[in-house]
Motif scaffolding. Structure first.
Motif, short mmCIF file in Angstrom:
data_model
loop_
_atom_site.label_atom_id
_atom_site.label_comp_id
_atom_site.label_asym_id
_atom_site.label_seq_id
_atom_site.Cartn_x
_atom_site.Cartn_y
_atom_site.Cartn_z
N THR A 1 0.83 -1.21 0.00
CA THR A 1 0.00 0.00 0.00
C THR A 1 0.86 1.25 0.00
N VAL A 2 1.92 1.21 0.83
CA VAL A 2 2.84 2.36 0.90
C VAL A 2 3.52 2.56 -0.45
N LEU A 3 3.95 1.44 -1.09
CA LEU A 3 4.61 1.52 -2.38
C LEU A 3 3.71 2.11 -3.43
N LEU A 4 2.45 1.67 -3.45
CA LEU A 4 1.49 2.20 -4.42
C LEU A 4 1.23 3.68 -4.18
N ALA A 5 1.10 4.03 -2.92
CA ALA A 5 0.85 5.43 -2.58
C ALA A 5 2.03 6.31 -2.98
N THR A 6 3.24 5.77 -2.73
CA THR A 6 4.44 6.52 -3.10
C THR A 6 4.54 6.69 -4.61
N SER A 7 4.25 5.60 -5.35
CA SER A 7 4.28 5.66 -6.81
C SER A 7 3.27 6.67 -7.33
N ALA A 8 2.08 6.66 -6.71
CA ALA A 8 1.04 7.60 -7.13
C ALA A 8 1.46 9.03 -6.88
N SER A 9 2.14 9.25 -5.73
CA SER A 9 2.57 10.61 -5.42
C SER A 9 3.63 11.08 -6.41
N PHE A 10 4.52 10.14 -6.86
CA PHE A 10 5.51 10.51 -7.86
C PHE A 10 4.83 10.84 -9.18
N ALA A 11 3.80 10.05 -9.54
CA ALA A 11 3.07 10.30 -10.78
C ALA A 11 2.37 11.63 -10.73
N MET A 12 1.85 11.98 -9.53
CA MET A 12 1.13 13.24 -9.36
C MET A 12 2.09 14.42 -9.31
N ALA A 13 3.39 14.15 -9.11
CA ALA A 13 4.35 15.23 -8.89
C ALA A 13 4.68 15.98 -10.18
N ALA A 14 4.41 15.38 -11.33
CA ALA A 14 4.72 16.05 -12.59
C ALA A 14 3.84 17.28 -12.76
N ASP A 15 4.46 18.42 -13.01
CA ASP A 15 3.73 19.68 -13.17
C ASP A 15 3.48 19.94 -14.65
N PRO A 16 2.29 20.43 -14.98
CA PRO A 16 1.98 20.69 -16.39
C PRO A 16 2.82 21.82 -16.96
N MET A 17 3.25 21.66 -18.20
CA MET A 17 3.95 22.71 -18.93
C MET A 17 3.47 22.66 -20.38
N SER A 18 3.07 23.81 -20.91
CA SER A 18 2.58 23.87 -22.29
C SER A 18 3.69 24.37 -23.21
N LEU A 19 3.86 23.67 -24.32
CA LEU A 19 4.86 24.03 -25.32
C LEU A 19 4.15 24.23 -26.66
N MET A 20 4.24 25.44 -27.21
CA MET A 20 3.65 25.73 -28.52
C MET A 20 4.75 25.72 -29.57
N LEU A 21 4.61 24.83 -30.55
CA LEU A 21 5.59 24.75 -31.63
C LEU A 21 5.42 25.94 -32.57
N ASN A 22 6.38 26.11 -33.46
CA ASN A 22 6.26 27.16 -34.47
C ASN A 22 5.32 26.74 -35.59
N TRP A 23 5.34 25.45 -35.95
CA TRP A 23 4.45 24.90 -36.97
C TRP A 23 4.05 23.49 -36.56
N THR A 24 3.49 22.78 -37.53
CA THR A 24 3.17 21.38 -37.28
C THR A 24 4.47 20.60 -37.10
N PRO A 25 4.45 19.51 -36.35
CA PRO A 25 5.69 18.80 -36.01
C PRO A 25 6.37 18.17 -37.22
N THR A 26 7.68 18.39 -37.30
CA THR A 26 8.51 17.74 -38.31
C THR A 26 9.86 17.39 -37.66
N ALA A 27 10.85 17.08 -38.48
CA ALA A 27 12.11 16.54 -37.98
C ALA A 27 12.77 17.43 -36.93
N ASP A 28 12.66 18.76 -37.09
CA ASP A 28 13.33 19.64 -36.13
C ASP A 28 12.72 19.58 -34.74
N HIS A 29 11.51 19.02 -34.64
CA HIS A 29 10.87 18.85 -33.34
C HIS A 29 11.04 17.43 -32.79
#
Length: 330
Positions: free
Chosen positions: A10-38
Motif C-alpha cells: 500500500t505504501v509503495l502504491l501510494a508513493t508511486s502515485a505521489s511521484f506520478a502526481m508530482a509532474a507539473d503541467p507545462m505547455s509548449l507551442m511549436l512554431n508549426w506542425t511537427p517535423t524533424a526539427d521537433h
C-alpha cells in the motif's frame, strides 16, 4: 506477515502515485506542425525524460513564429518555439519572453521559384506574388530581406497559403514564389529539378538566428528550476538525435501521422547544418552568442523597427545549458 506485506504494498502504491502526481503541467507551442526539427522533443517525451524531471509536457502545433511568440509573451503558453528576430519584434511590442536555447544557429529561411517563370534572382521579385501563411517569420522579416536586395518592402504581394500547400501552389503557378525552411530543400529539388530557383537568406547577408525556445518571463521567474530541467532534458535530446536520428524519427512518426520517413531523414541532415556555429560547437549545443544576438537586434531595429527598444542581452540566457553537450563539428 501478510498484513505487513499488504501495508508495504500500500505504501509503495501510494508513493508511486505521489511521484506520478508530482509532474507539473507545462505547455509548449511549436512554431508549426511537427517535423524533424521537433523530433528530439518527441523522443525525450517517449523516453519519459520530461516526466522523470517532473514535467507533464503538453505539445501544441503552431501557426507561425509570430503567433507562438505572442502566445508565450502573453502567458497563453509557458514555452514556445519562435524565430528569434520575430520574438524580438514581439518583445518590442510588450511580449514578456526570454530565449533559453537556440535550435537554428543559422537562418533556415529561403525563397523558391521556377526559373521558367522568368525569375533569375531576388531582384526579379518585384511585382510578383509570394505564397506563405500569415504569421510566418519570413513575412514578418520580409522588409529586412527586401532592403538588403534593394527592393521596396511593398514591391511584392503576399498570398495566404498553408504550409502543406506551398509546393502545389508553386507548381500550379497560383503564386510566383514561396518561402520555406531549408529543411525541405530536397523535397523541392525532387519535385522541380533543374527548373527550381532558390536563394537562402543567409547567402544575401540576413543570417539571423532561427528558431529558439522562448519562455514566458513571469513563468520563468516563478518556475526557474522547472525551466532548468526542461532545458536540460531538451538539450540532451537534441544531442542524442544528432548522434543517432533513427530512434528520434521513430518517436516522431509514432506520434505524428502523415510524415514521410525518408523526407524527415533528409530534413534532419539539413537541420544539422543549420544547428552549427562557433557558439554551438565550442560553447554548448543551443548556446547563443551575445554579439550575434546584438547584430540581429540592430538589424531588426534598423530595417523593420522595434516599438519599445530594449537591451539585446535581455532577450536570452545561456545559464541553463550544459557546456559538456556541444554540437558536432560535422
Amino acid at each position: 506477515m501478510r498484513s505487513l506485506v499488504k501495508s508495504a504494498a500500500t505504501v509503495l502504491l501510494a508513493t508511486s502515485a505521489s511521484f506520478a502526481m508530482a509532474a507539473d503541467p507545462m505547455s509548449l507551442m511549436l512554431n508549426w506542425t511537427p517535423t524533424a526539427d521537433h523530433s528530439p522533443i518527441y523522443y525525450a517525451k517517449s523516453k519519459g525524460w520530461y516526466s522523470d524531471a517532473g514535467i507533464d509536457l503538453k505539445i501544441e502545433a503552431g501557426r507561425g513564429s509570430g503567433v507562438a511568440a505572442q502566445r508565450v509573451g502573453s502567458g497563453g503558453a509557458d514555452v514556445g518555439i519562435a524565430d528569434l528576430p520575430t520574438a524580438m519584434q514581439a518583445k518590442g511590442k510588450g511580449a514578456d519572453l526570454k530565449a533559453v536555447m537556440v535550435i537554428y544557429a543559422n537562418s533556415p529561411q529561403g525563397f523558391y521559384w521556377l526559373k521558367s517563370s522568368g525569375i533569375n534572382g531576388p531582384k526579379d521579385f518585384a511585382g510578383r506574388k509570394i505564397g506563405n501563411p500569415p504569421g510566418d517569420a519570413s513575412r514578418l522579416m520580409w522588409p529586412a530581406f527586401a532592403k538588403k536586395i534593394g527592393l521596396a518592402p511593398t514591391a511584392v504581394t503576399f498570398v495566404n497559403i498553408s504550409p502543406p500547400a506551398k509546393v502545389a501552389a508553386l507548381k500550379s503557378k497560383s503564386v510566383d514564389i514561396i518561402s520555406d525552411f531549408y529543411n525541405e530543400h530536397d523535397l523541392k529539388v525532387r519535385e522541380f529539378g533543374a527548373d527550381l530557383g532558390f536563394v537562402a537568406w543567409r547567402s544575401i547577408g540576413v543570417n539571423v538566428y532561427g528558431n529558439a525556445f522562448v519562455v514566458n518571463g513571469a513563468y520563468l521567474a516563478a518556475n526557474t528550476e522547472r525551466i532548468r530541467k526542461f532545458v536540460a532534458v531538451t538539450q540532451r535530446a537534441y544531442a542524442e538525435c544528432v548522434k543517432d536520428f533513427s530512434p528520434c524519427l521513430q518517436a516522431l512518426t509514432a506520434d505524428v501521422s502523415g510524415l514521410s520517413p525518408d523526407n524527415q531523414r533528409d530534413q534532419w541532415e539539413r537541420i544539422k547544418q543549420l544547428m552549427r556555429d562557433d557558439a554551438t560547437t565550442k560553447v554548448a549545443l543551443g548556446s547563443f552568442d551575445n554579439a550575434r544576438v546584438k547584430a540581429d537586434y540592430d538589424l531588426v531595429k534598423d530595417l523593420i523597427g522595434i516599438d519599445k527598444p530594449f537591451e539585446p542581452a535581455a532577450m536570452f540566457t545561456n545559464e541553463f545549458l550544459d557546456q559538456k553537450l556541444r554540437m558536432t563539428a560535422n
